[in-house]
Design an enzyme around this catalytic site. Structure first.
Site, short mmCIF file in Angstrom:
data_model
loop_
_atom_site.label_atom_id
_atom_site.label_comp_id
_atom_site.label_asym_id
_atom_site.label_seq_id
_atom_site.Cartn_x
_atom_site.Cartn_y
_atom_site.Cartn_z
N HIS A 24 -8.77 10.09 3.48
CA HIS A 24 -8.45 8.98 2.58
C HIS A 24 -8.63 9.47 1.15
CE1 HIS A 24 -8.37 5.11 0.62
NE2 HIS A 24 -7.96 4.58 1.75
N ARG B 249 -0.77 8.89 1.95
CA ARG B 249 -2.15 9.35 1.77
C ARG B 249 -2.29 10.87 1.74
NH1 ARG B 249 -5.35 5.14 5.78
NH2 ARG B 249 -5.31 3.37 4.35
N HIS C 292 -11.06 10.33 7.09
CA HIS C 292 -10.96 8.89 7.29
C HIS C 292 -10.42 8.49 8.67
CE1 HIS C 292 -10.46 4.72 6.24
NE2 HIS C 292 -9.16 4.75 6.39
N ARG D 197 -0.81 9.02 9.26
CA ARG D 197 -0.75 7.57 9.49
C ARG D 197 -0.36 6.82 8.22
NH1 ARG D 197 -4.28 3.35 8.69
NH2 ARG D 197 -6.06 4.70 8.22
N GLU E 39 0.83 -1.19 0.00
CA GLU E 39 0.00 0.00 0.00
C GLU E 39 0.87 1.25 0.00
OE1 GLU E 39 -3.91 -1.90 2.24
OE2 GLU E 39 -2.68 -0.45 3.32
#
Length: 532
Positions: A238, A289, A350, A385, A114
């Site tokens: 997100h 992100r 998110h 994060r 990811e």
């Protein structure tokens, strides 16, 4: 009505149930949820859990990726601790029956990659990892005789010495006042130790992937109980939430980009079909992100778009269906075949990277009160994060809090006699519409003024509006009987204020906090800490 347990856990997701299972051998544990036990944030997590599970990966690499994503604001000691504990956490879930996808050949599990990760290290259950984890933990907790699972209990406030029959200023937490949805009565639940394991404050924003109850309850309650709160300006958006006027919070997992999904300008616009992420970051769609969300926001505003496209139709149809079965079926039902056409996506709030300050044992500033998961600022995430570190934090800190409670049980005081909830001078709320009006107002001004890109003027406008709402909501809370919506609104206003105050105090752009007035990174990485 009053109930007493050894340990009270507020929140029935990964953090709360992990703590419960680690305590239940010799403690009577109650786990409460404000709705169904399975409707919190854990069950919504699609992607997976990050852990170093292959020889060509390393703890150092996972630590480095986490620190880079967090823009250097992470606590290195905490990051190292969590990363090194990850393989054990995965093994424990496997023992509980979580059916992680099997790997090819000699590989035990299939690992995906990811954004922000330098290696494949995301263990997963197709594209519904959180749901599988939730079901396994919930089943184990349900079967344990020392764990009592209590749904439909809306937390109102933590009980401290000021709620005792014999008033005390010790600051220790002795349990909770909670509204029983079924009876409509407020109950007292006392315990020697209390663990906050609630979610973040996603519902503060108009476009949000957060579950229905994500109103920052744990953060607000801990703040009112005297705990420090930190880094609330870092609200993670997100990058890829489905753009659909009826289905407004369906997340398209990071793993779609990890398996080759491309972000494109929609056809019919200048640059239609263009893959734009490489203009913003050399990692393209695999950038962290915050970078991807800002890039999408930039293109939407630059071209006047409603959305951009996320396209994985160039991969083999069977590959797409095998790796993303839930997303495939959900979108097919909405008329989108992701094996043949792109997905319209927009950024949406998110995850709350800030929260209640805790140490490595999950201890807060209040004696007897612990916290784990998204409700906390543990030092793991820093200013942003890293993907799939969220469930990992829940598992590691849920177990850590339980271990500390067990090891220091003798130091935790028996709860004193607590005053019953007093409704003798309040009446029923006469117009529910005022609650809904206030809720909608918060979500609009937070989205417009405290969103992905900020300015001081926008933040000041938000501060003025939240100040008015705080006074109004305080009046509702003082004069009327509590309802679930009023309780959540009270917490949402409190948390919105904390977010705005934190954002105004950070005079730089770092991670998820990007302001046009201070676009540069400050020389020193410093946490924002608010003290009650």
């Amino acid at each position: 009505m009053s109930n007493s347990y050894d340990v009270l856990i507020i929140g029935s997701g990964a953090a709360g149930l992990t703590a419960a299972l680690n305590l239940a051998a010799n403690k009577r544990v109650a786990v409460i949820a404000k709705g169904r036990l399975d409707e919190g944030a854990t069950g919504w997590a699609q992607g997976g859990i990050a852990a170093v599970l292959e020889e060509d990966d390393s703890f150092d690499a996972h630590v480095r990726d986490t620190m880079i994503a967090g823009a250097g604001l992470n606590d290195l000691k905490v990051v190292e601790h969590v990363v090194e504990a990850a393989p054990h956490a995965i093994e424990r879930l496997a023992e509980l029956g979580v059916p992680f996808n099997a790997g090819d050949g000699p590989d035990r599990w299939h690992l995906t990659r990811e954004g922000g990760h330098s290696h494949r290290r995301i263990v997963h259950v197709a594209d519904a990892t959180g749901w599988a984890v939730q079901q396994a933990l919930e089943k184990a907790a349900f079967e344990h005789p020392n764990i009592t699972l209590i749904p439909d209990m809306v937390a109102i406030d933590l009980m401290t010495g000021r709620h005792a029959v014999e008033f005390s200023t010790s600051g220790a937490v002795h349990g909770l006042y909670a509204l029983n949805r079924k009876s409509g009565q407020v109950e007292t639940i006392t315990a020697r130790a209390t663990i906050l394991a609630t979610g973040g404050a996603g519902r503060a924003y108009l476009y949000s992937t957060a579950p229905r109850g994500a109103t920052g309850d744990g953060i607000a309650m801990a703040w009112r109980a005297g705990c420090r709160v930190s880094n609330m300006e870092f609200m993670q958006f997100h990058p890829t939430c489905l753009y659909n006027l009826e289905v407004k919070n369906f997340l398209i997992t990071e793993a779609v980009r990890g398996e080759g999904g491309r972000l494109l300008i929609p056809a019919g616009h200048p640059g239609g079909g263009e893959r734009f992420m490489l203009r913003f970051d050399e990692r393209g769609e695999l950038a962290p992100r915050d970078i991807v969300a800002r890039a999408i926001d930039h293109e939407i505003k630059r071209l006047g778009l409603d959305y951009v496209h996320l396209d994985i139709s160039h991969r083999e149809p069977e590959f797409v269906k095998e790796h993303f079965p839930n997303i495939y079926e959900k979108l097919l039902g909405l008329g989108i075949d992701i094996t043949r056409e792109p997905i319209p996506v927009v950024p949406a709030q998110h995850y709350t990277c800030g929260g209640v300050v805790v140490d490595l044992d999950g201890r807060t500033d209040a004696p007897g009160l612990y916290a784990a998961g998204e409700v906390t600022q543990s030092g793991l995430h820093g200013a942003n994060r890293l993907a799939s570190n969220s469930l990992l934090e829940c598992l590691v800190f849920g177990e850590a809090a339980a271990n500390h409670i067990d090891a220091h049980w003798a130091t935790l005081a028996e709860p004193p006699a607590i005053r019953a909830w007093d409704e003798s001078r309040v009446s029923d709320l006469d117009e529910e519409v005022v609650i809904q009006q206030s809720w909608g107002e918060i979500r609009r001004f937070m989205w417009n003024f405290v969103g992905i890109v900020r300015t001081t003027k926008r933040l000041e406008r938000a501060a003025n509006r939240v100040d008015l709402l705080r006074r109004e909501v305080a009046g509702y809370y003082r004069d009327f009987r509590v309802t679930p919506d009023l309780i959540e609104l009270r917490n949402l206003v409190e948390v919105a204020d904390l977010i705005i105050r934190s954002a105004l105090s950070r005079h730089e752009s770092r991670g998820l906090h990007y302001t046009l007035d201070y676009p540069e990174l400050a020389a020193e990485a410093v946490d924002t800490v608010l003290v009650p």
